[in-house]
Motif scaffolding. Structure first.
Motif, PDB file in Angstrom:
ATOM      1  N   ASN A 129      -6.364  30.916 -70.236  1.00  0.00           N
ATOM      2  CA  ASN A 129      -7.786  30.679 -70.498  1.00  0.00           C
ATOM      3  C   ASN A 129      -8.064  30.582 -71.989  1.00  0.00           C
ATOM      4  O   ASN A 129      -8.794  29.693 -72.437  1.00  0.00           O
ATOM      5  N   ALA A 130      -7.472  31.477 -72.739  1.00  0.00           N
ATOM      6  CA  ALA A 130      -7.691  31.461 -74.185  1.00  0.00           C
ATOM      7  C   ALA A 130      -7.199  30.134 -74.778  1.00  0.00           C
ATOM      8  O   ALA A 130      -7.862  29.538 -75.625  1.00  0.00           O
ATOM      9  N   LEU A 131      -6.051  29.675 -74.309  1.00  0.00           N
ATOM     10  CA  LEU A 131      -5.503  28.420 -74.838  1.00  0.00           C
ATOM     11  C   LEU A 131      -6.358  27.227 -74.424  1.00  0.00           C
ATOM     12  O   LEU A 131      -6.576  26.303 -75.216  1.00  0.00           O
TER      13      LEU A 131
ATOM     14  N   ASN B 283      -9.578  27.305 -73.823  1.00  0.00           N
ATOM     15  CA  ASN B 283     -10.779  27.381 -74.658  1.00  0.00           C
ATOM     16  C   ASN B 283     -10.497  26.845 -76.060  1.00  0.00           C
ATOM     17  O   ASN B 283     -11.349  26.235 -76.682  1.00  0.00           O
TER      18      ASN B 283
ATOM     19  N   PHE C 221      -6.144  24.811 -63.369  1.00  0.00           N
ATOM     20  CA  PHE C 221      -7.083  24.436 -64.423  1.00  0.00           C
ATOM     21  C   PHE C 221      -6.406  23.515 -65.432  1.00  0.00           C
ATOM     22  O   PHE C 221      -7.013  22.584 -65.948  1.00  0.00           O
TER      23      PHE C 221
ATOM     24  N   GLU D 288      -5.523  20.064 -63.508  1.00  0.00           N
ATOM     25  CA  GLU D 288      -6.720  19.261 -63.258  1.00  0.00           C
ATOM     26  C   GLU D 288      -7.214  18.566 -64.516  1.00  0.00           C
ATOM     27  O   GLU D 288      -7.730  17.461 -64.466  1.00  0.00           O
ATOM     28  N   LYS D 289      -7.060  19.266 -65.632  1.00  0.00           N
ATOM     29  CA  LYS D 289      -7.517  18.667 -66.889  1.00  0.00           C
ATOM     30  C   LYS D 289      -6.554  17.607 -67.384  1.00  0.00           C
ATOM     31  O   LYS D 289      -6.746  17.044 -68.454  1.00  0.00           O
ATOM     32  N   ASN D 290      -5.478  17.407 -66.629  1.00  0.00           N
ATOM     33  CA  ASN D 290      -4.494  16.415 -67.012  1.00  0.00           C
ATOM     34  C   ASN D 290      -3.806  16.774 -68.336  1.00  0.00           C
ATOM     35  O   ASN D 290      -3.404  15.920 -69.106  1.00  0.00           O
TER      36      ASN D 290
END
Lengths: 349, 349
Positions: free
Chosen positions: B112-114, B116, B138, B141-143
């Motif tokens: 998550n930190a990465l 962000n 996550f 999905e963001k490719n």
DNA sequence: TAAATTTGCGTTATCGATTACATAAGCATA
DNA sequence: TATGCTTATGTAATCGATAACGCAAATTTA
């Protein structure tokens, strides 16, 4: 591919403006409880994640720090980095790693890259062979926290966290003297670096304090490798007066020396004592464990991180802090003569 | 404290607009040679440095990659990171380090930190004990390029760079068989991790291929520590049929085992052969060098970086690449019986 | 010399968030 | 009911760079 969710998407969903969304997400009091709840629900529903780049650009704070080391794949430096990361990650900082490969040009490159990346501070092991600090001035002028660890230079306004190399070397040499060694040589690395100069001086002082002489031909400089230890021993064995112990400023050189001594049929520790520096893990793994000086890299990293945090959190007051950690000598078999083997000082970490 | 220099400062100085400055600095053809020269001179006069954050926000490309490892202060992982850094820094990428400490929760936190931080990709050694890949989705999905190294999971669209643990274990076990060992035990770590499962299976296959049986009580699981090796040996020595060799999935366990065997007065390699895995530096530093399997961490890191570069540079086409590197067995004294000591296979890296 | 094209530069929107300022609505007070 | 004061929300500027678009001047072509 799904598009990134921003506060504008949340705003549109709720038919309010991005400003209100921002307020709701940041516990700003100027927002109604109802809207706040709605925004927070929508945010997690859409799986919103704040864009740290936008935040950084706006605030001028990237929450990144740069760490510069000669190379990362060494036990010492990777442990320092671990200490830094352990301390800074919980505070919301990310660590960007740079290596210099002991090259001055790479140091300049790295500093520029980190400055461009808008890091909030730089923690570095300073190669500083030259006395030219121009590239550091860019950091200092920007009022960016700069902290040296292990290898430092004395520059006004720059903090540092080091170990007392002088004391470490002094204690190591003293222990050899106490074992009854009469002719103690010193294997060193590049003495233009402060750490090696200090170790040399600690060695010197210990000899002088115990009524022994410093012999110029007992000081051998080499690279910090096994090969360096081998060639150094070869040089020492050619002297008229052959030493009966060495204090090496590097564990790798110490190991190389031990191997060469064994190859020449010299018994350790009976006829020859060896002490290294750094307390590399392998020194304690050997069948003949090697006496060495621990530099507490983890603590060094943590301390450097703490000094950094102090400085970013007190931007207005300029504080220069020079922390000197105490090293610890681990006396092991390589420097414990059989007659003294029950010595209370023996210590296996 | 000097204010930051932006393209607007250069523009004001030259009484032109920021757009022209930007064009001049980026070798955009839509600018006159005269203006370009003027801008470049002024830029270096004012010591202008581009703000990578602004650039990243605008372009959606941060030029940062995240690297997630269990811990950074291990020879294996720090070497992988070095490989990654060596390959990516020249391409303008910065490496952000994260540690999981083998904790699943930390892995999620780090990802998550990465995300962000808008990294352009994530390279990770996947703890993946659980089969729950939600936090990875996550990324996918963001490719965003996601590359596993060393420890992987088979997830569609995710690339990986690993070594062939099966073959490494097979070769190591085979070498023990060829030395004449008849009862070969296996010291393993957490077999829910693919790497340890594969090593176990390579061991098994080698035994079966050579007409030997796999004995359940010869398989001992422990932590990857010296202590783990010690307790494992103690368990093995209590068996009715005592083994005459071990293939350990960890060098640390192998070393612990060797120490305990010596303590029990068992001669290595004469009565008992030992082989480890990872080719940790210390295995070759010992007076009794330990046979081990090299995983080429540097090459692994470089390869992971290359796969990442391929993927960012071909965003449109989805490529999944699964690179499997070949390990190499370094046969050393700990598994070379005196009668075979002149074996051609002996190899000291 | 007029028209067409090229060249060089300015204007403005944009990336995603924050925040000072403005404004409208709601409530209490006189 | 008119006035003042809160409170909640919208508007717009900002961080530093890029780039599509437009326009005037310079250059080429007919």
């Amino acid at each position: 591919m799904p598009k990134k969710i921003t506060i504008y998407d949340i705003a549109k969903e709720l038919k309010i403006t991005a400003a209100s969304v921002s307020r709701a997400l940041n516990n700003n009091p100027k927002i109604s409880a109802k809207t706040r709840k709605l925004v927070q629900e929508t945010a997690s529903k859409l799986n919103y994640k704040p864009n740290r780049l936008a935040l950084a650009l706006k605030s001028g704070k990237s929450n990144n720090v740069g760490v510069i080391v000669p190379k990362i794949n060494s036990n010492f430096f990777s442990s320092v980095i671990r200490g830094i990361e352990d301390e800074l990650f919980p505070q919301g900082y990310h660590v960007i790693i740079c290596q210099t490969y002991e090259l001055g040009t790479r140091e300049i490159e790295n500093i520029n890259a980190l400055l461009n990346a808008q890091v909030d501070g730089i923690l570095m092991s300073y190669s500083g062979a030259t006395s030219n600090h121009d590239h550091l001035n860019f950091i200092i002028e920007k009022n960016l926290p700069l902290i040296f660890f292990d290898r430092k230079a004395d520059i006004e306004g720059v903090s540092s966290v080091t170990i007392n190399d002088f004391v470490g070397a002094y204690e190591a040499t003293k222990q050899l003297i106490q074992q009854g060694c009469k002719h103690i040589a010193h294997l060193t690395i590049d003495r233009s670096l402060e750490i090696y100069k200090d170790r040399f001086e600690g060695y010197q002082k210990a000899l002088l304090d115990h009524g022994m002489q410093v012999q110029e031909d007992f000081i051998i400089e080499s690279e910090s490798t096994l090969e360096g230890g081998k060639t150094s021993i070869q040089k020492l064995l050619e002297l008229k007066q052959i030493p009966d112990a060495i204090f090496s400023a590097s564990d790798f050189v110490a190991l190389g020396a031990i191997r060469e001594l064994k190859a020449k049929g010299i018994k350790i520790p009976d006829e020859f004592c060896v002490t290294g520096f750094s307390n590399e893990p392998f020194t304690n793994f050997m069948e003949l464990p090697i006496t060495s000086v621990d530099q507490f890299p983890l603590e060094m990293g943590k301390m450097a991180a703490k000094v950094f945090l102090e400085q970013v959190n007190n931007k207005e007051t300029k504080i220069e802090k020079n922390v000197v950690l105490n090293p610890k000598l681990y006396v092991r078999k390589s420097s414990t003569k059989p007659s003294n083997s029950k010595s209370k000082k023996t210590n296996n970490k």
